[in-house]
Scaffold this motif. Structure first.
Motif, PDB file in Angstrom:
ATOM      1  N   GLN A  97      33.093  48.428   6.708  1.00 47.03           N
ATOM      2  CA  GLN A  97      31.746  48.201   7.227  1.00 47.03           C
ATOM      3  C   GLN A  97      30.701  48.958   6.433  1.00 47.03           C
ATOM      4  O   GLN A  97      29.577  48.481   6.259  1.00 47.03           O
ATOM      5  N   ASN A 154      38.291  45.682   9.923  1.00 41.02           N
ATOM      6  CA  ASN A 154      37.264  46.102  10.886  1.00 41.02           C
ATOM      7  C   ASN A 154      36.993  47.606  10.838  1.00 41.02           C
ATOM      8  O   ASN A 154      36.307  48.133  11.717  1.00 41.02           O
ATOM      9  N   TYR A 192      34.918  37.265   3.020  1.00 37.80           N
ATOM     10  CA  TYR A 192      35.085  35.834   3.272  1.00 37.80           C
ATOM     11  C   TYR A 192      36.390  35.576   4.024  1.00 37.80           C
ATOM     12  O   TYR A 192      37.378  36.306   3.846  1.00 37.80           O
ATOM     13  N   GLU A 193      36.393  34.500   4.788  1.00 39.37           N
ATOM     14  CA  GLU A 193      37.621  33.956   5.344  1.00 39.37           C
ATOM     15  C   GLU A 193      37.921  32.655   4.616  1.00 39.37           C
ATOM     16  O   GLU A 193      37.037  31.804   4.457  1.00 39.37           O
ATOM     17  N   TYR A 248      41.671  36.775   4.555  1.00 39.10           N
ATOM     18  CA  TYR A 248      40.345  37.274   4.223  1.00 39.10           C
ATOM     19  C   TYR A 248      40.319  37.840   2.807  1.00 39.10           C
ATOM     20  O   TYR A 248      41.306  38.404   2.321  1.00 39.10           O
ATOM     21  N   THR A 260      30.911  41.371   0.000  1.00 38.89           N
ATOM     22  CA  THR A 260      30.885  40.208   0.880  1.00 38.89           C
ATOM     23  C   THR A 260      32.317  39.929   1.309  1.00 38.89           C
ATOM     24  O   THR A 260      33.228  39.921   0.479  1.00 38.89           O
ATOM     25  N   GLU A 290      31.736  33.056   4.736  1.00 38.61           N
ATOM     26  CA  GLU A 290      31.378  34.448   4.998  1.00 38.61           C
ATOM     27  C   GLU A 290      31.803  34.802   6.413  1.00 38.61           C
ATOM     28  O   GLU A 290      31.703  33.993   7.337  1.00 38.61           O
ATOM     29  N   LYS A 291      32.300  36.005   6.593  1.00 38.02           N
ATOM     30  CA  LYS A 291      32.844  36.442   7.887  1.00 38.02           C
ATOM     31  C   LYS A 291      31.854  36.168   9.020  1.00 38.02           C
ATOM     32  O   LYS A 291      30.687  36.507   8.933  1.00 38.02           O
ATOM     33  N   ASP A 292      32.355  35.504  10.062  1.00 38.07           N
ATOM     34  CA  ASP A 292      31.597  35.170  11.276  1.00 38.07           C
ATOM     35  C   ASP A 292      30.542  34.088  11.058  1.00 38.07           C
ATOM     36  O   ASP A 292      29.661  33.908  11.894  1.00 38.07           O
ATOM     37  N   LYS A 293      30.627  33.341   9.940  1.00 36.90           N
ATOM     38  CA  LYS A 293      29.714  32.222   9.713  1.00 36.90           C
ATOM     39  C   LYS A 293      30.495  30.916   9.721  1.00 36.90           C
ATOM     40  O   LYS A 293      31.679  30.879   9.360  1.00 36.90           O
ATOM     41  N   ARG A 294      29.846  29.818  10.102  1.00 38.61           N
ATOM     42  CA  ARG A 294      30.530  28.541  10.283  1.00 38.61           C
ATOM     43  C   ARG A 294      30.483  27.639   9.063  1.00 38.61           C
ATOM     44  O   ARG A 294      31.303  26.731   8.933  1.00 38.61           O
TER      45      ARG A 294
END
Length: 232
Positions: A48, A43, A56-57, A2, A54, A65-69
């Motif tokens: 937070q 986390n 990213y993974e 990340y 932003t 972007e974290k938790d986006k496909r």
């Protein structure tokens, strides 16, 4: 892996994570990149509540972007990584306590919080305190300090007195209304450095986001005699 991205103009906010010494930092034109977060750090409340960032993974040189496909961009090339302690000196750019940034503004405001913390301050009316203190045993008052604030009396310490009033919890020399916290509470340390750099004051925050600076030298030990002398 990340990565965190933030604009250089907002780098003062990174003071809240600078103590994570294993982090690596790289600079790219107008952006700052940070990597090597542990799962717990990624986390954490500090991340937070970090504004303008932003996360990213990285997958096959693409950044999601974290938790986006769907990917947002490609991983920048040629970044030179350095330990965060070296890349971000202790002295970060200044800001005032009301607004942050250049093109964007961020008010310092309190909001309801689910955190449960022990109350350490009590703001009461004279009429509420007088009947209790006249008959209170000495041992019940000894752990406490107090100061007159306008038409109110602030009592600090623990355990507090069992009388009607507004309660506050204590954090970094701030007294914050119980049940509330800063909207961006990761900035508490930076606020403290700006508002109370020598830690010689206690700062009482109100729910309307105003605050009162209380020099520690004005605090007195709570006792029947000090109370009577003050209001004689």
């Amino acid at each position: 892996m990340y990565f965190l991205e933030i604009k250089k103009e907002h780098k003062e906010f990174l003071g809240s994570i600078r103590h994570w010494e294993q982090l690596k930092v790289a600079f790219e034109t107008d952006n700052i990149w940070i990597k090597d977060f542990s799962p717990e750090q990624l986390n954490s409340a500090e991340i937070q509540q970090l504004p303008y960032k932003t996360v990213y993974e990285a997958k096959e040189n693409l950044l999601f972007e974290k938790d986006k496909r769907l990917p947002s961009k490609k991983m920048p090339q040629g970044l030179l990584w350095a330990p965060i302690l070296r890349a971000l000196p202790v002295s970060l750019p200044g800001f005032n306590h009301n607004f942050f940034g250049i093109d964007q503004k961020l008010k310092v405001v309190l909001k309801p919080s689910e955190d449960v913390k022990e109350a350490f301050g009590l703001l009461v009316d004279y009429e509420e305190l007088k009947p209790y203190i006249e008959w209170a045993p000495k041992y019940r008052l000894q752990p406490l300090n107090w100061v007159v604030l306008g038409k109110k009396i602030l009592i600090i310490g623990n355990p507090l007195l069992p009388i009607k009033g507004s309660t506050y919890w204590f954090d970094n020399h701030f007294l914050i209304p119980t049940g509330y916290n800063f909207e961006w509470f990761a900035l508490t340390r930076i606020l403290q450095e700006k508002l109370n750099p020598l830690q010689e004051n206690i700062i009482l925050w109100n729910q309307d986001n105003s605050y009162t600076v209380i020099p520690k030298t004005t605090l007195k030990e709570l006792s029947i005699s000090s109370f009577r002398l003050t209001f004689s």
